[in-house]
Design an enzyme around this catalytic site. Structure first.
Site, mmCIF file in Angstrom:
data_model
loop_
_atom_site.group_PDB
_atom_site.id
_atom_site.type_symbol
_atom_site.label_atom_id
_atom_site.label_comp_id
_atom_site.label_asym_id
_atom_site.label_seq_id
_atom_site.Cartn_x
_atom_site.Cartn_y
_atom_site.Cartn_z
ATOM 1 N N GLY A 124 29.007 44.509 38.819
ATOM 2 C CA GLY A 124 30.114 45.261 39.430
ATOM 3 C C GLY A 124 31.038 45.783 38.350
ATOM 4 O O GLY A 124 30.581 46.255 37.308
ATOM 5 N N THR A 125 32.334 45.664 38.604
ATOM 6 C CA THR A 125 33.325 46.196 37.657
ATOM 7 C C THR A 125 33.192 45.555 36.283
ATOM 8 O O THR A 125 33.096 46.237 35.263
ATOM 9 C CB THR A 125 34.744 45.905 38.193
ATOM 10 O OG1 THR A 125 34.811 46.390 39.528
ATOM 11 C CG2 THR A 125 35.798 46.597 37.349
ATOM 12 N N ARG B 7 22.061 51.020 42.554
ATOM 13 C CA ARG B 7 23.303 51.230 41.811
ATOM 14 C C ARG B 7 23.200 50.593 40.412
ATOM 15 O O ARG B 7 23.656 51.162 39.416
ATOM 16 C CB ARG B 7 24.471 50.583 42.577
ATOM 17 C CG ARG B 7 25.836 51.071 42.126
ATOM 18 C CD ARG B 7 26.939 50.489 43.010
ATOM 19 N NE ARG B 7 28.072 50.093 42.182
ATOM 20 C CZ ARG B 7 28.163 48.975 41.490
ATOM 21 N NH1 ARG B 7 27.176 48.092 41.509
ATOM 22 N NH2 ARG B 7 29.230 48.723 40.758
ATOM 23 N N LYS C 132 36.761 31.803 37.512
ATOM 24 C CA LYS C 132 37.795 30.748 37.442
ATOM 25 C C LYS C 132 37.780 29.855 38.663
ATOM 26 O O LYS C 132 38.025 28.657 38.576
ATOM 27 C CB LYS C 132 39.178 31.356 37.275
ATOM 28 C CG LYS C 132 39.468 32.458 38.279
ATOM 29 C CD LYS C 132 39.995 33.688 37.575
ATOM 30 C CE LYS C 132 39.369 34.949 38.096
ATOM 31 N NZ LYS C 132 39.379 36.081 37.220
ATOM 32 N N GLU D 132 35.827 32.356 28.520
ATOM 33 C CA GLU D 132 37.048 33.012 28.048
ATOM 34 C C GLU D 132 37.580 34.014 29.073
ATOM 35 O O GLU D 132 38.791 34.170 29.243
ATOM 36 C CB GLU D 132 36.773 33.705 26.709
ATOM 37 C CG GLU D 132 37.966 34.362 26.053
ATOM 38 C CD GLU D 132 39.073 33.361 25.710
ATOM 39 O OE1 GLU D 132 40.044 33.326 26.480
ATOM 40 O OE2 GLU D 132 38.956 32.645 24.707
ATOM 41 N N ILE E 197 42.725 38.442 26.832
ATOM 42 C CA ILE E 197 43.479 37.634 25.882
ATOM 43 C C ILE E 197 42.661 36.403 25.511
ATOM 44 O O ILE E 197 42.253 35.662 26.394
ATOM 45 C CB ILE E 197 44.819 37.155 26.491
ATOM 46 C CG1 ILE E 197 45.617 38.334 27.047
ATOM 47 C CG2 ILE E 197 45.629 36.384 25.462
ATOM 48 C CD1 ILE E 197 46.855 37.906 27.847
ATOM 49 N N GLY F 72 45.604 50.515 43.779
ATOM 50 C CA GLY F 72 44.486 49.727 43.274
ATOM 51 C C GLY F 72 44.907 48.505 42.468
ATOM 52 O O GLY F 72 44.068 47.842 41.864
ATOM 53 N N ASP G 279 44.856 32.357 42.731
ATOM 54 C CA ASP G 279 44.177 32.804 41.518
ATOM 55 C C ASP G 279 44.870 32.242 40.273
ATOM 56 O O ASP G 279 44.211 31.720 39.366
ATOM 57 C CB ASP G 279 44.181 34.343 41.477
ATOM 58 C CG ASP G 279 43.611 34.891 40.184
ATOM 59 O OD1 ASP G 279 42.377 34.804 40.013
ATOM 60 O OD2 ASP G 279 44.392 35.386 39.348
ATOM 61 N N LYS H 245 43.515 29.431 37.285
ATOM 62 C CA LYS H 245 43.598 29.654 35.838
ATOM 63 C C LYS H 245 44.412 28.560 35.148
ATOM 64 O O LYS H 245 44.030 28.059 34.087
ATOM 65 C CB LYS H 245 44.189 31.032 35.562
ATOM 66 C CG LYS H 245 43.263 32.176 36.035
ATOM 67 C CD LYS H 245 44.012 33.511 36.046
ATOM 68 C CE LYS H 245 43.098 34.649 36.485
ATOM 69 N NZ LYS H 245 43.872 35.881 36.807
#
Lengths: 456, 456
Positions: free
Chosen positions: B16-17, B53, B109, B133, B140, B191, B205, B209
């Site tokens: 995907g992205t 795709r 995560k 990472e 980062i 977005g 989320d 993390k």
């Protein structure tokens, strides 16, 4: 197998400010460090000319000698930590330690920026690691970030506040409106500047550090001799104030950048937009911005000097060696991030550019006669040179010169400051335009030129 | 020996992205990456349910399958990159890849914060690396900084802006003076927030993390179930403005801290002094502050999400594996920074504290009847609870209540906001004091309580 069970034995060459920090932190956090490294890390031998003082620091159970070579010759020592500094005996000892098959950790930026190629090549041949996180930006793990964290990226540029002394002085100049000389004295009194501050204030220390980052970022050998270096000694409080009015701070930046024809490598005071995080790094703190093509902008901030922050970096290197020295020496993290056999070829395709080829924007301050047509003449010369203007700040006439007039037009003409921000141009063009402007009879004093970086 | 000469072969689960970013950056920078890793790193197989795709993205020369297990079963694949997300099939596939002897890289995560102990133990048994990472703060390199760069330190605390969506929303609320709901819609349109933004805006989320960072910092197992989680959905623009007047910004922070009796692990909106760098991190950017006993304060800033910034972290992990997979598996960098056999014991000595045991300062906003003695009553209750006051901001009466009065004293009493900043206290004490204050007849609405961190 047995080797992994027993502690890593470390020998320290020099136990001054940083060395005693290393000793203290290793001892204080020995349990956590052992849990991380998988084995203990112990300083078992120290060499220092001042044996009595060294004994006072390390106490019983650690051998203290005055001759560094005894540490290097000790077969029980796995890692030699060089904290002597300078290019002289430090270089000899580092090379001897490598020849003796020891891994080496050093905080010596001067040594590596000047003699890094020779030292890393020797280490490569011996299959030992030379680690130097402490050489740049003290406790900030910037070498690791560049060499490992950002390996996916084509690095575009790095800009860093990498000398705490000068950043402290610049912060004070801004806060108190004082000129350089006055603040330097205060900084020396407070211990932020050394008795001989030349390496700091002239930008040499920052140039050592940015030379190392440049090599790691772009895969080229260290080339300190090609760095352009300009310190902060000629900065006036006036320019800090004008910059402020225009929305900028002045910082001493170490900059290295990938340009069309090669690599820029330079240290000089720079105007930076006040809105950037790095513009707000005050006092003796350090910060490094790194622009990569995939990651975009990143920034790393922390203490760039001091006993324990520097020790933090030295010990991180010790743990790295404990963890990774068993990895295949041909492929484990290369000293300069790129495989060593590829560096020389890159030097040809990515030469360090002479300063006249560098492209940047400028802040100019001209002391001019306050009369009709001055602005037109100055901007006309810039236009002829193809340099476009971003902003102009013209002050009202603020004083009548008491000095001998440089112009024949008037014996006591009112003067004013004319401040010009330019868009980006080549330094060579700017040099030529400045030389012409300086010839104008209405320009009454040497023109102040400070470079400007948008860092966007 | 031959193994090192040929490229590392990577199989991608999900394109995907992030996956397409990984593919694109690996290809664009393949020469630099090869110079760094000492060998090529190539995606040679991709599994995605949308095969057409996927083929469009990777083109010729890369095998595309719909069944992830074919990638895992392929003996030529050295590293499996899991980019599916979630706790379900992703977990099964990661465990299968480990069982098949593959190194694993993941950006997941949620999976690691919840099932990390099981996954890391399996990897340890197999002698393979699980690198992540990309799971925290996108591009980062904060995992590397914590796990390797700061190994000398006893970590004291970490505070991070580690969710770009909520930081974007908070920045917009402040800039535009709008409440949460209005800005969320705008963020979705642009977005910056997903159609179902629950995990982001409720703090889940960020909690995933900070759970991972907590484990790495303190040498304890991941314990997501013990994290305190409060999102930004109830934040009012009013409080952002009052905070501003008092010199603070409101940020959603993930915080983990070493306290006397254990570890604090919490996500909630926090007032932060406006002078701190982290308070000036705007929009979708991320930043993590780490306080270590030797290094002092450090900060890491960059893009926390997006295709190429996340890919930057995934590829850094691939290069790490290429460089270090030959190191002794018992001692190379442990998944959670500390040797795995030491984690469980640490869990006993360093339990994650319940929220009532957390010590922090507070911002309180009380809607009160604007009459004599209110302040005395409120501050009296705080004093009885042993909570000391740092600052009080009392507004002039600004409106007459149109609502049904909760007090019998007056049918339409003038109201005002009373804002109190407290010094640090235990959350349990504050809960009790708040319950009492809420009972006061002069307190006309639910008290707003936001925690405050000095981060000094």
């Amino acid at each position: 197998m047995d080797k992994f069970m027993k502690p890593i034995q470390v020998g320290l060459l020099g136990i001054g400010t940083v060395g005693s920090g290393v000793f203290k932190v290793l001892r204080r956090n020995q349990e956590e460090i052992r849990r991380r490294a998988g084995r203990g890390i112990e300083i078992t031998m120290v060499a220092d000319l001042d044996v009595a003082r060294a004994v006072e620091i390390v106490g019983e159970g650690v051998a203290v000698v005055s001759d560094a070579r005894q540490v290097i010759a000790n077969p029980a020592i796995d890692i030699v930590v060089e904290l002597i500094g300078g290019y002289g005996i430090a270089k000899t000892l580092v090379l001897e330690a490598i020849a003796a098959g020891k891994h080496v950790v050093t905080a010596n930026k001067a040594l590596l920026a000047v003699h890094g190629s020779e030292i890393f090549a020797a280490a490569q041949r011996q299959g030992v690691m030379v680690a130097f996180e402490a050489a740049v930006a003290g406790g900030i793990p910037i070498i690791k970030a560049l060499r490992e964290g950002l390996t996916a990226n084509r690095i575009e540029w790095i800009a860093g506040i990498i000398n705490g002394t000068t950043n402290f002085i610049l912060s004070e100049m801004r806060d108190k409106g004082l000129d350089f000389a006055a603040v330097l004295k205060e900084a020396q009194r407070l211990g932020y500047a050394e008795a001989d501050p030349t390496f700091d204030i002239e930008g040499v220390d920052a140039a050592h550090k940015v030379t190392l980052m440049s090599a790691i970022a772009f895969g080229i050998p260290v080339q300190f001799d090609k760095a352009y270096i300009e310190g902060i000694t000629r900065l006036a409080a006036t320019d800090i104030q004008y910059a402020e009015q225009l929305g900028y701070r002045i910082k001493l930046l170490g900059i290295t950048k990938r340009a069309d024809k090669g690599i820029e490598l330079r240290v000089h005071p720079s105007l930076v937009p006040a809105a950037r995080l790095i513009a707000n790094v005050e006092g003796a703190m350090n910060a490094v911005m790194v622009q990569g093509d995939a990651v975009g902008t990143t920034l790393y901030y922390g203490k760039g000097a001091g006993s324990e922050p520097t020790a933090s970096a030295v010990i991180a290197d010790l743990v790295d060696i404990a963890r990774l020295h068993t990895a295949d020496p041909e492929h484990r993290v290369p000293h300069l991030a790129f495989q060593p056999h590829t560096l020389d070829a890159a030097m040809d395709s990515l030469p360090v550019l002479p300063m006249r080829e560098v492209v940047t924007a400028y802040y100019l301050r001209l002391r001019v006669a306050d009369q009709v047509g001055v602005l037109a003449k100055v901007t006309g010369l810039l236009a002829e040179a193809g340099i476009s203007i971003d902003a102009v700040l013209q002050r009202e006439a603020d004083q009548v010169s008491g000095q001998e007039p440089t112009s024949a037009e008037s014996p006591a003409v009112p003067q004013t400051d004319l401040i010009i921000l330019t868009h980006e141009t080549r330094e060579g063009l700017m040099d030529a335009a400045l030389a012409q402007m300086q010839q104008l009879p209405t320009v009454l004093a040497p023109i102040v030129r400070i470079r400007k970086e948008e860092l966007a």
